[in-house]
Design a protein around this motif. Structure first.
Motif, PDB file in Angstrom:
ATOM      1  N   ARG A 103       0.818  -1.217   0.000  1.00  0.00           N
ATOM      2  CA  ARG A 103       0.000   0.000   0.000  1.00  0.00           C
ATOM      3  C   ARG A 103       0.848   1.262   0.000  1.00  0.00           C
ATOM      4  NH1 ARG A 103      -5.049  -1.818   3.896  1.00  0.00           N
ATOM      5  NH2 ARG A 103      -6.082  -3.046   2.274  1.00  0.00           N
ATOM      6  N   LEU A 104       1.970   1.231   0.696  1.00  0.00           N
ATOM      7  CA  LEU A 104       2.879   2.378   0.646  1.00  0.00           C
ATOM      8  C   LEU A 104       3.378   2.584  -0.775  1.00  0.00           C
ATOM      9  CD1 LEU A 104       4.864   1.729   3.926  1.00  0.00           C
ATOM     10  CD2 LEU A 104       3.649   3.852   3.408  1.00  0.00           C
ATOM     11  N   MET A 105       3.763   1.499  -1.448  1.00  0.00           N
ATOM     12  CA  MET A 105       4.288   1.605  -2.807  1.00  0.00           C
ATOM     13  C   MET A 105       3.197   1.937  -3.820  1.00  0.00           C
ATOM     14  SD  MET A 105       7.437   1.491  -2.412  1.00  0.00           S
ATOM     15  CE  MET A 105       7.927   1.477  -4.127  1.00  0.00           C
ATOM     16  N   GLU A 106       1.940   1.707  -3.472  1.00  0.00           N
ATOM     17  CA  GLU A 106       0.815   2.105  -4.327  1.00  0.00           C
ATOM     18  C   GLU A 106       0.396   3.542  -4.056  1.00  0.00           C
ATOM     19  OE1 GLU A 106      -2.162  -0.813  -3.408  1.00  0.00           O
ATOM     20  OE2 GLU A 106      -1.313  -2.294  -4.798  1.00  0.00           O
ATOM     21  N   ASP A 107       1.119   4.236  -3.184  1.00  0.00           N
ATOM     22  CA  ASP A 107       0.866   5.637  -2.845  1.00  0.00           C
ATOM     23  C   ASP A 107      -0.499   5.837  -2.185  1.00  0.00           C
ATOM     24  OD1 ASP A 107       1.872   8.201  -2.631  1.00  0.00           O
ATOM     25  OD2 ASP A 107       1.151   8.831  -4.591  1.00  0.00           O
ATOM     26  N   GLN A 108      -0.881   4.897  -1.327  1.00  0.00           N
ATOM     27  CA  GLN A 108      -2.165   5.011  -0.646  1.00  0.00           C
ATOM     28  C   GLN A 108      -2.105   5.918   0.587  1.00  0.00           C
ATOM     29  OE1 GLN A 108      -4.374   1.417  -0.037  1.00  0.00           O
ATOM     30  NE2 GLN A 108      -3.834   0.606  -2.045  1.00  0.00           N
ATOM     31  N   HIS A 143       1.232  11.185   3.164  1.00  0.00           N
ATOM     32  CA  HIS A 143       2.398  11.647   3.927  1.00  0.00           C
ATOM     33  C   HIS A 143       2.532  10.807   5.200  1.00  0.00           C
ATOM     34  CE1 HIS A 143       4.950  15.338   5.110  1.00  0.00           C
ATOM     35  NE2 HIS A 143       5.414  14.254   5.668  1.00  0.00           N
ATOM     36  N   PRO A 144       2.985   9.558   5.067  1.00  0.00           N
ATOM     37  CA  PRO A 144       3.145   8.727   6.267  1.00  0.00           C
ATOM     38  C   PRO A 144       4.254   9.274   7.150  1.00  0.00           C
ATOM     39  CG  PRO A 144       4.102   7.634   4.359  1.00  0.00           C
ATOM     40  CD  PRO A 144       3.417   8.877   3.858  1.00  0.00           C
ATOM     41  N   ILE A 145       3.986   9.346   8.453  1.00  0.00           N
ATOM     42  CA  ILE A 145       5.015   9.885   9.345  1.00  0.00           C
ATOM     43  C   ILE A 145       5.395   8.915  10.467  1.00  0.00           C
ATOM     44  CG2 ILE A 145       4.563  12.306   8.889  1.00  0.00           C
ATOM     45  CD1 ILE A 145       2.924  12.350  11.469  1.00  0.00           C
ATOM     46  N   ARG A 146       4.525   7.968  10.771  1.00  0.00           N
ATOM     47  CA  ARG A 146       4.844   6.988  11.814  1.00  0.00           C
ATOM     48  C   ARG A 146       4.095   5.703  11.505  1.00  0.00           C
ATOM     49  NH1 ARG A 146       4.577   8.734  17.763  1.00  0.00           N
ATOM     50  NH2 ARG A 146       6.699   9.291  17.239  1.00  0.00           N
ATOM     51  N   ILE A 147       4.748   4.588  11.812  1.00  0.00           N
ATOM     52  CA  ILE A 147       4.119   3.287  11.650  1.00  0.00           C
ATOM     53  C   ILE A 147       4.330   2.512  12.948  1.00  0.00           C
ATOM     54  CG2 ILE A 147       4.067   1.130  10.346  1.00  0.00           C
ATOM     55  CD1 ILE A 147       5.212   2.781   7.956  1.00  0.00           C
ATOM     56  N   VAL A 148       3.253   1.990  13.474  1.00  0.00           N
ATOM     57  CA  VAL A 148       3.337   1.176  14.683  1.00  0.00           C
ATOM     58  C   VAL A 148       2.854  -0.231  14.371  1.00  0.00           C
ATOM     59  CG1 VAL A 148       3.062   3.110  16.283  1.00  0.00           C
ATOM     60  CG2 VAL A 148       1.060   1.849  15.530  1.00  0.00           C
ATOM     61  N   ALA A 149       3.372  -1.165  15.138  1.00  0.00           N
ATOM     62  CA  ALA A 149       2.946  -2.554  15.013  1.00  0.00           C
ATOM     63  C   ALA A 149       2.577  -3.044  16.409  1.00  0.00           C
ATOM     64  CB  ALA A 149       4.058  -3.412  14.431  1.00  0.00           C
ATOM     65  N   PHE A 150       1.606  -3.944  16.455  1.00  0.00           N
ATOM     66  CA  PHE A 150       1.256  -4.558  17.733  1.00  0.00           C
ATOM     67  C   PHE A 150       0.709  -5.953  17.497  1.00  0.00           C
ATOM     68  CE2 PHE A 150      -2.503  -2.197  16.394  1.00  0.00           C
ATOM     69  CZ  PHE A 150      -3.539  -3.097  16.603  1.00  0.00           C
ATOM     70  N   ASP A 188       9.843   0.014 -10.488  1.00  0.00           N
ATOM     71  CA  ASP A 188      10.025   0.927 -11.616  1.00  0.00           C
ATOM     72  C   ASP A 188       9.793   2.373 -11.184  1.00  0.00           C
ATOM     73  OD1 ASP A 188      10.570  -1.160 -13.362  1.00  0.00           O
ATOM     74  OD2 ASP A 188       8.452  -1.420 -13.873  1.00  0.00           O
ATOM     75  N   GLU A 189       8.748   2.578 -10.414  1.00  0.00           N
ATOM     76  CA  GLU A 189       8.417   3.911  -9.928  1.00  0.00           C
ATOM     77  C   GLU A 189       8.224   3.868  -8.415  1.00  0.00           C
ATOM     78  OE1 GLU A 189       5.352   6.092 -11.973  1.00  0.00           O
ATOM     79  OE2 GLU A 189       5.643   4.864 -13.765  1.00  0.00           O
ATOM     80  N   VAL A 190       8.742   4.877  -7.751  1.00  0.00           N
ATOM     81  CA  VAL A 190       8.590   4.989  -6.301  1.00  0.00           C
ATOM     82  C   VAL A 190       7.824   6.270  -6.022  1.00  0.00           C
ATOM     83  CG1 VAL A 190       9.793   5.168  -4.102  1.00  0.00           C
ATOM     84  CG2 VAL A 190      10.732   3.731  -5.916  1.00  0.00           C
ATOM     85  N   PRO A 191       6.694   6.167  -5.329  1.00  0.00           N
ATOM     86  CA  PRO A 191       5.904   7.372  -5.039  1.00  0.00           C
ATOM     87  C   PRO A 191       6.717   8.395  -4.241  1.00  0.00           C
ATOM     88  CG  PRO A 191       4.672   5.393  -4.478  1.00  0.00           C
ATOM     89  CD  PRO A 191       6.074   4.968  -4.785  1.00  0.00           C
ATOM     90  N   ARG A 192       6.439   9.647  -4.515  1.00  0.00           N
ATOM     91  CA  ARG A 192       7.112  10.730  -3.792  1.00  0.00           C
ATOM     92  C   ARG A 192       6.890  10.605  -2.282  1.00  0.00           C
ATOM     93  NH1 ARG A 192       9.968  14.804  -4.850  1.00  0.00           N
ATOM     94  NH2 ARG A 192       9.914  16.789  -3.786  1.00  0.00           N
ATOM     95  N   SER A 193       5.707  10.186  -1.879  1.00  0.00           N
ATOM     96  CA  SER A 193       5.413  10.032  -0.449  1.00  0.00           C
ATOM     97  C   SER A 193       6.366   9.027   0.200  1.00  0.00           C
ATOM     98  CB  SER A 193       3.960   9.597  -0.243  1.00  0.00           C
ATOM     99  OG  SER A 193       3.718   8.348  -0.867  1.00  0.00           O
ATOM    100  N   VAL A 194       6.709   7.965  -0.521  1.00  0.00           N
ATOM    101  CA  VAL A 194       7.624   6.946  -0.001  1.00  0.00           C
ATOM    102  C   VAL A 194       9.052   7.490   0.008  1.00  0.00           C
ATOM    103  CG1 VAL A 194       8.628   4.666  -0.442  1.00  0.00           C
ATOM    104  CG2 VAL A 194       6.164   5.006  -0.636  1.00  0.00           C
ATOM    105  N   GLN A 195       9.445   8.178  -1.045  1.00  0.00           N
ATOM    106  CA  GLN A 195      10.786   8.770  -1.094  1.00  0.00           C
ATOM    107  C   GLN A 195      10.996   9.716   0.089  1.00  0.00           C
ATOM    108  OE1 GLN A 195      11.143  10.658  -4.931  1.00  0.00           O
ATOM    109  NE2 GLN A 195      11.010   8.724  -6.038  1.00  0.00           N
TER     110      GLN A 195
END
Length: 103
Positions: A46-51, A54-61, A87-94
């Motif tokens: 989903r990150l690579m699909e640009d969903q 502007h992700p800023i934090r990821i938590v796992a539990f 092939d393409e990396v979304p700007r949000s991921v970069q």
């Protein structure tokens, strides 16, 4: 009065990943995801699909195992290592990778 649905995963042993996204003037919010879409593989996809804009934090539990942690840097490192495969990396991921790895 109806009750809100539980956010606790139904599966007894499932690592759940949630993304805190910055929506600019609208503020920050934890993004909704269906239970099947909260595993690590789906998160990366989903990150690579640009969903996420502007992700800023990821938590796992994992409630069955009784742990939770900030995995922002772990996910950014994984993305950084695998960027060449896409092939393409979304700007949000970069931007997420650059900002996270810098700190």
């Amino acid at each position: 009065m109806s009750r809100a649905p539980s956010i606790v995963p139904q599966q007894t042993d499932h690592d759940t990943y949630l993304v805190l996204n910055d929506f600019g003037k609208l503020g920050r919010a934890w993004c909704e995801a269906d239970e099947e879409g909260t595993d690590r593989k789906t998160l990366i996809r989903r990150l690579m699909e640009d969903q996420y804009s502007h992700p800023i934090r990821i938590v796992a539990f994992n409630t069955a195992e009784g742990w939770s942690r900030d995995v922002t840097k772990d996910i950014a490192d994984e993305l950084r290592r695998s960027i060449a495969e896409y092939d393409e990396v979304p700007r949000s991921v970069q931007e997420f990778v650059e900002v996270t790895v810098r700190h």
